[in-house]
Design a protein around this motif. Structure first.
Motif, PDB file in Angstrom:
ATOM      1  N   ILE A 164      -6.851   5.727   5.533  1.00 56.03           N
ATOM      2  CA  ILE A 164      -6.479   4.419   5.085  1.00 56.03           C
ATOM      3  C   ILE A 164      -6.351   3.328   5.923  1.00 56.03           C
ATOM      4  CG2 ILE A 164      -5.674   5.255   2.829  1.00 56.03           C
ATOM      5  CD1 ILE A 164      -2.789   4.191   3.624  1.00 56.03           C
ATOM      6  N   ASN A 165      -6.610   1.878   5.658  1.00 51.34           N
ATOM      7  CA  ASN A 165      -6.382   0.749   6.365  1.00 51.34           C
ATOM      8  C   ASN A 165      -5.113   0.080   5.749  1.00 51.34           C
ATOM      9  OD1 ASN A 165      -8.680   1.089   8.278  1.00 51.34           O
ATOM     10  ND2 ASN A 165      -9.754   0.444   6.265  1.00 51.34           N
ATOM     11  N   TYR A 166      -4.686  -0.972   6.653  1.00 51.74           N
ATOM     12  CA  TYR A 166      -3.415  -1.744   6.011  1.00 51.74           C
ATOM     13  C   TYR A 166      -4.061  -2.443   4.625  1.00 51.74           C
ATOM     14  CZ  TYR A 166      -0.189  -5.434   5.448  1.00 51.74           C
ATOM     15  OH  TYR A 166       0.941  -6.212   4.780  1.00 51.74           O
ATOM     16  N   SER A 167      -5.296  -2.891   4.796  1.00 50.78           N
ATOM     17  CA  SER A 167      -5.618  -3.614   3.359  1.00 50.78           C
ATOM     18  C   SER A 167      -5.518  -2.638   2.247  1.00 50.78           C
ATOM     19  CB  SER A 167      -7.051  -4.006   3.723  1.00 50.78           C
ATOM     20  OG  SER A 167      -8.118  -2.993   4.156  1.00 50.78           O
ATOM     21  N   ASP A 168      -5.854  -1.592   2.395  1.00 52.93           N
ATOM     22  CA  ASP A 168      -5.756  -0.524   1.265  1.00 52.93           C
ATOM     23  C   ASP A 168      -4.269  -0.426   0.458  1.00 52.93           C
ATOM     24  OD1 ASP A 168      -8.459   0.579   1.452  1.00 52.93           O
ATOM     25  OD2 ASP A 168      -7.746   1.657   2.891  1.00 52.93           O
ATOM     26  N   ILE A 169      -3.371  -0.765   1.385  1.00 50.01           N
ATOM     27  CA  ILE A 169      -1.975  -0.409   0.823  1.00 50.01           C
ATOM     28  C   ILE A 169      -1.323  -1.866   0.820  1.00 50.01           C
ATOM     29  CG2 ILE A 169      -0.918  -0.150   3.084  1.00 50.01           C
ATOM     30  CD1 ILE A 169       1.090   1.809   1.858  1.00 50.01           C
ATOM     31  N   ALA A 170      -1.662  -2.999   1.325  1.00 51.97           N
ATOM     32  CA  ALA A 170      -1.133  -4.178   1.219  1.00 51.97           C
ATOM     33  C   ALA A 170      -0.659  -4.791  -0.148  1.00 51.97           C
ATOM     34  CB  ALA A 170      -1.990  -5.150   1.971  1.00 51.97           C
ATOM     35  N   PRO A 171      -1.796  -4.326  -1.217  1.00 52.16           N
ATOM     36  CA  PRO A 171      -1.643  -4.925  -2.536  1.00 52.16           C
ATOM     37  C   PRO A 171      -0.455  -4.097  -2.976  1.00 52.16           C
ATOM     38  CG  PRO A 171      -3.925  -4.754  -2.022  1.00 52.16           C
ATOM     39  CD  PRO A 171      -3.176  -4.039  -0.965  1.00 52.16           C
ATOM     40  N   TYR A 172      -0.035  -3.022  -2.670  1.00 51.89           N
ATOM     41  CA  TYR A 172       0.853  -2.068  -3.145  1.00 51.89           C
ATOM     42  C   TYR A 172       2.095  -2.445  -2.832  1.00 51.89           C
ATOM     43  CZ  TYR A 172      -2.600   0.230  -5.956  1.00 51.89           C
ATOM     44  OH  TYR A 172      -3.334   0.352  -6.997  1.00 51.89           O
ATOM     45  N   TYR A 173       2.350  -2.827  -1.311  1.00 52.31           N
ATOM     46  CA  TYR A 173       3.407  -3.376  -0.758  1.00 52.31           C
ATOM     47  C   TYR A 173       3.963  -4.387  -1.398  1.00 52.31           C
ATOM     48  CZ  TYR A 173       3.467  -0.588   3.748  1.00 52.31           C
ATOM     49  OH  TYR A 173       3.423   0.204   4.739  1.00 52.31           O
ATOM     50  N   ASP A 174       3.066  -5.533  -1.873  1.00 54.81           N
ATOM     51  CA  ASP A 174       3.246  -6.503  -2.569  1.00 54.81           C
ATOM     52  C   ASP A 174       3.807  -6.155  -3.991  1.00 54.81           C
ATOM     53  OD1 ASP A 174       2.327  -8.064  -0.436  1.00 54.81           O
ATOM     54  OD2 ASP A 174       0.277  -8.685  -1.662  1.00 54.81           O
ATOM     55  N   LYS A 175       3.153  -5.217  -4.457  1.00 56.13           N
ATOM     56  CA  LYS A 175       3.802  -4.827  -6.109  1.00 56.13           C
ATOM     57  C   LYS A 175       5.467  -4.289  -5.914  1.00 56.13           C
ATOM     58  CE  LYS A 175      -0.570  -3.336  -8.209  1.00 56.13           C
ATOM     59  NZ  LYS A 175      -0.423  -3.635  -9.338  1.00 56.13           N
ATOM     60  N   VAL A 176       5.376  -3.577  -4.740  1.00 57.30           N
ATOM     61  CA  VAL A 176       6.948  -3.054  -4.659  1.00 57.30           C
ATOM     62  C   VAL A 176       7.906  -4.067  -4.261  1.00 57.30           C
ATOM     63  CG1 VAL A 176       8.131  -1.401  -3.210  1.00 57.30           C
ATOM     64  CG2 VAL A 176       6.201  -0.662  -3.806  1.00 57.30           C
ATOM     65  N   ASP A 177       7.498  -5.170  -3.412  1.00 61.10           N
ATOM     66  CA  ASP A 177       8.291  -5.982  -3.147  1.00 61.10           C
ATOM     67  C   ASP A 177       8.868  -7.090  -4.185  1.00 61.10           C
ATOM     68  OD1 ASP A 177       7.900  -5.593  -0.396  1.00 61.10           O
ATOM     69  OD2 ASP A 177       6.509  -7.238  -0.115  1.00 61.10           O
ATOM     70  N   LEU A 178       7.813  -7.233  -5.158  1.00 67.03           N
ATOM     71  CA  LEU A 178       8.011  -7.900  -6.435  1.00 67.03           C
ATOM     72  C   LEU A 178       8.774  -7.307  -7.383  1.00 67.03           C
ATOM     73  CD1 LEU A 178       4.573  -9.716  -6.792  1.00 67.03           C
ATOM     74  CD2 LEU A 178       6.622 -10.726  -5.893  1.00 67.03           C
ATOM     75  N   TYR A 179       8.670  -5.928  -7.501  1.00 68.75           N
ATOM     76  CA  TYR A 179       9.302  -5.042  -8.729  1.00 68.75           C
ATOM     77  C   TYR A 179      10.844  -4.771  -8.145  1.00 68.75           C
ATOM     78  CZ  TYR A 179       9.798  -1.842 -12.386  1.00 68.75           C
ATOM     79  OH  TYR A 179      10.250  -1.412 -13.607  1.00 68.75           O
ATOM     80  N   LEU A 180      11.007  -4.620  -7.027  1.00 68.05           N
ATOM     81  CA  LEU A 180      11.966  -4.112  -6.440  1.00 68.05           C
ATOM     82  C   LEU A 180      13.075  -5.057  -5.741  1.00 68.05           C
ATOM     83  CD1 LEU A 180      11.321  -0.377  -5.450  1.00 68.05           C
ATOM     84  CD2 LEU A 180      12.207  -1.178  -7.352  1.00 68.05           C
ATOM     85  N   GLY A 181      12.266  -6.141  -4.963  1.00 67.74           N
ATOM     86  CA  GLY A 181      13.065  -7.062  -4.303  1.00 67.74           C
ATOM     87  C   GLY A 181      13.570  -6.837  -2.927  1.00 67.74           C
ATOM     88  N   ILE A 182      12.964  -7.758  -1.748  1.00 67.50           N
ATOM     89  CA  ILE A 182      13.359  -7.450  -0.843  1.00 67.50           C
ATOM     90  C   ILE A 182      13.893  -8.625   0.015  1.00 67.50           C
ATOM     91  CG2 ILE A 182      10.940  -7.893  -0.168  1.00 67.50           C
ATOM     92  CD1 ILE A 182      11.235  -6.061   2.328  1.00 67.50           C
TER      93      ILE A 182
END
Length: 585
Positions: A164-182
């Protein structure tokens, strides 16, 4: 959470094994897609607020926060001198804990080493068998990986690239940030991508001094990127925002749930959907296989308390027991189709084991802060993170890959810094005068993923439940030791450049496993001959088996893995749910 009787006669859409960061995330995502999920946890649900007690002063604790007399926590020297299993020689101690279990606040969270032995090479294996696993005590540093990590082989020729590339996982990093808080600050670094940050904590005086000095060297110190909600989460009724109180240094943990933990962040909301059943005290001993279809059919587990054996069926099995326990369970699940362990046609299960090397670091004193009024730093979820600076634009001649530093300064409940000696009023005044002036940091470096670093099953030793123990064949290599030497040297150089008085330099390398960042053992890849999983953490061999914890990592990078584990898991479970609805599993 109100525990109720779980129906073990029905066939679930999915069984999730493990309730930590990966197991909690899998439960959240799959139930949100409408799947009927059974979550199995080997330990019990603890009254975590009563365990952590972060507002308790040491003088209110019968042991001043230390362990009760019938318990012992392994020390660095004991890990180094003794050979596993570590229970030999501690017969007079009723309960034996890992090095993390050295306080009264976490003694029930980490496992009893005597009940959970392992063998082989020296290793500091930290395990937490309770609902939420190690997320109840994690260090909270939440970092992203980049293509410097995913495509590391393309940069230096070692190991394998991720599929995978960063572009594959970046949207899911965003989802985790918004759902759990950072919490954190944007730095616009290509090798350490920014998150969607909430309000950051502030650096204190000594940390700002170091940051400004490092900037002149082209190096970046940023606020600790903590998996903590500072602004609150309107969509989650189980968590509260951080308001800087309590003893956050006590092995992590947060009894107001501002810091992410799997139960309040993921599992309880998943239960509210009505699609999740939770069975605690379920020690899984085997993933079962349908010999006709070659698919996973469910699991066998032993009740932690009664020792009774149970079986339960599912259409999909999601393994999230943590890197080493997941490898152990795959190796235990032997059959005619997979005599060397489930999903192990490649022979790579248990291999390519990697983590982070720790130990080197430095403590200094900012002399201009001696005698100044102390700051209040106990309630901060972290101090600072000094990002990687090796093997980015230039190639280091001594080693490949990189390392970063975690550190902090300021005043805490227990003054730290120099080993001040004395007694009486003059001694106390000396401690008070200096405590806000100390600053320290320690390094975390990448351990290379090598096939010869692996785990397998011990042919003789078994745990309390009669399940074969894990055996380690694992040591740091030359690259790691050369990196550690560089960590020590650069730490001193950076503190001296900042004008700090060097108080102590730590040069020893801590025992393998000390980072608690176990990764690899069932890595993902495009080639089924050299990997265990595909890019969606789906077994190449058994298409309805997914391994969604740190096992799937191709390399360790030098960043803490929890946020990546959850982002990968979310991506994989979205794929799983889509394939399930299409009837492909």
């Amino acid at each position: 959470m109100v525990e109720s009787e779980v129906n073990l006669t029905k066939t679930y859409d999915a069984i999730v094994i493990g309730s930590g960061a990966a197991g909690g995330m899998a439960s959240h995502v799959l139930t949100s897609h409408g799947l009927q999920v059974l979550l199995l946890e080997a330990g019990k649900k603890l009254p975590i607020e009563k365990e952590l007690r972060s507002m308790e002063w040491p003088y209110d604790n019968p042991y001043r926060g230390a362990l009760p007399p019938d318990q012992h926590s392994l020390t660095f020297n004991e890990y180094t001198i003794r050979n596993p299993p570590y229970n030999a020689g501690f017969e007079k101690t009723k309960h034996l804990k890992s090095y993390v279990g050295n306080t009264d606040y976490v003694k029930n969270i980490v496992v009893d080493e005597r009940e959970n032995p392992f063998t082989g090479t020296n290793y500091a294996w930290v395990r937490a068998r309770c609902l939420g696993g190690k997320t109840n005590i994690w260090g909270r540093l939440a970092l992203r990986l980049s293509d410097y990590d995913f495509k590391a082989k393309s940069r230096d020729g070692f190991g394998e690239d991720w599929p995978i590339n960063y572009s594959d996982i970046a949207p899911y990093y965003d989802k985790v940030d918004l759902y759990l808080g950072i919490t954190g600050v944007k730095e616009n670094l290509p090798y350490l991508p920014d998150s969607i940050f909430q309000r950051p904590t502030k650096l204190n005086c000594a940390e700002v001094t170091l940051k400004e000095s490092l900037a002149k060297m082209g190096r970046v110190l940023t606020q600790y990127r903590a998996g903590v909600t500072t602004d609150g989460l309107k969509h989650n009724k189980y968590r509260s925002r951080c308001y800087g109180r309590g003893a956050c240094e006590r092995k992590g943990g947060c009894d107001i749930h501002a810091a992410f933990d799997s139960p309040t962040g993921l599992i309880y909301p998943a239960m509210d959907t009505g699609n999740l059943a939770v069975r605690t005290n379920a020690v899984v001993r085997e993933i079962t296989l349908d010999p006709q279809t070659g698919k996973a059919s469910g699991v066998h587990f032993i009740d932690n308390q009664t020792m009774k054996d149970y079986a339960v069926r599912a259409k999909v099995v999601v393994l999230a027991a943590s890197t080493l326990e997941s490898a152990r369970l795959l190796l235990l699940s032997k059959s005619r189709l997979y005599p060397n362990g489930l999903a192990n046609s490649s022979g790579h299960v248990g291999h390519n084991f990697c983590e982070h090397i720790m130990g080197p670091g430095v403590t200094g004193r900012a002399k201009n802060l001696v005698g100044k009024p102390p700051t209040l730093d106990d309630g901060r979820p972290g101090g600072f993170y000094l990002t990687r600076f090796r093997n980015l634009a230039e190639k280091n001649p001594k080693f490949i890959r990189g390392y970063g530093f975690e550190g902090g300064s300021g005043s805490t409940m227990f003054p730290h810094g120099a080993d001040t000696h004395g007694f009486g009023a003059a001694f106390k005044e000396e401690v008070r005068k200096n405590q806000a002036a100390f600053i320290s940091m320690g390094a975390f470096g990448e351990v290379l993923a090598r096939y010869e670093n692996y785990v397998d099953l011990d042919p003789v030793v078994k745990d309390k439940w009669g399940i074969p123990a894990l055996r380690f064949h694992y040591k740091f290599g030359d690259n790691e030791h050369r990196m550690a030497e560089d960590m020590k040297e650069t730490a001193q150089e950076m503190f001296e450049a900042a004008g700090f008085e060097i108080v102590h330099v730590r040069s020893r390398v801590l025992t393998e496993g000390w980072s608690i960042h176990e990764l690899g053992t069932a890595r993902m890849g495009s080639d089924p001959k050299t990997s265990v999983l595909n890019q969606f953490q789906q077994s190449h061999d058994v298409k309805n088996l997914f391994v969604v914890d740190g096992s799937a990592f191709v390399n360790a990078s030098c960043q803490n893995p929890t946020w990546t584990i959850m982002s990968l898991c979310w991506r994989s479970c979205d794929y799983l749910a889509d394939e399930f609805k299409k009837g492909n599993l």
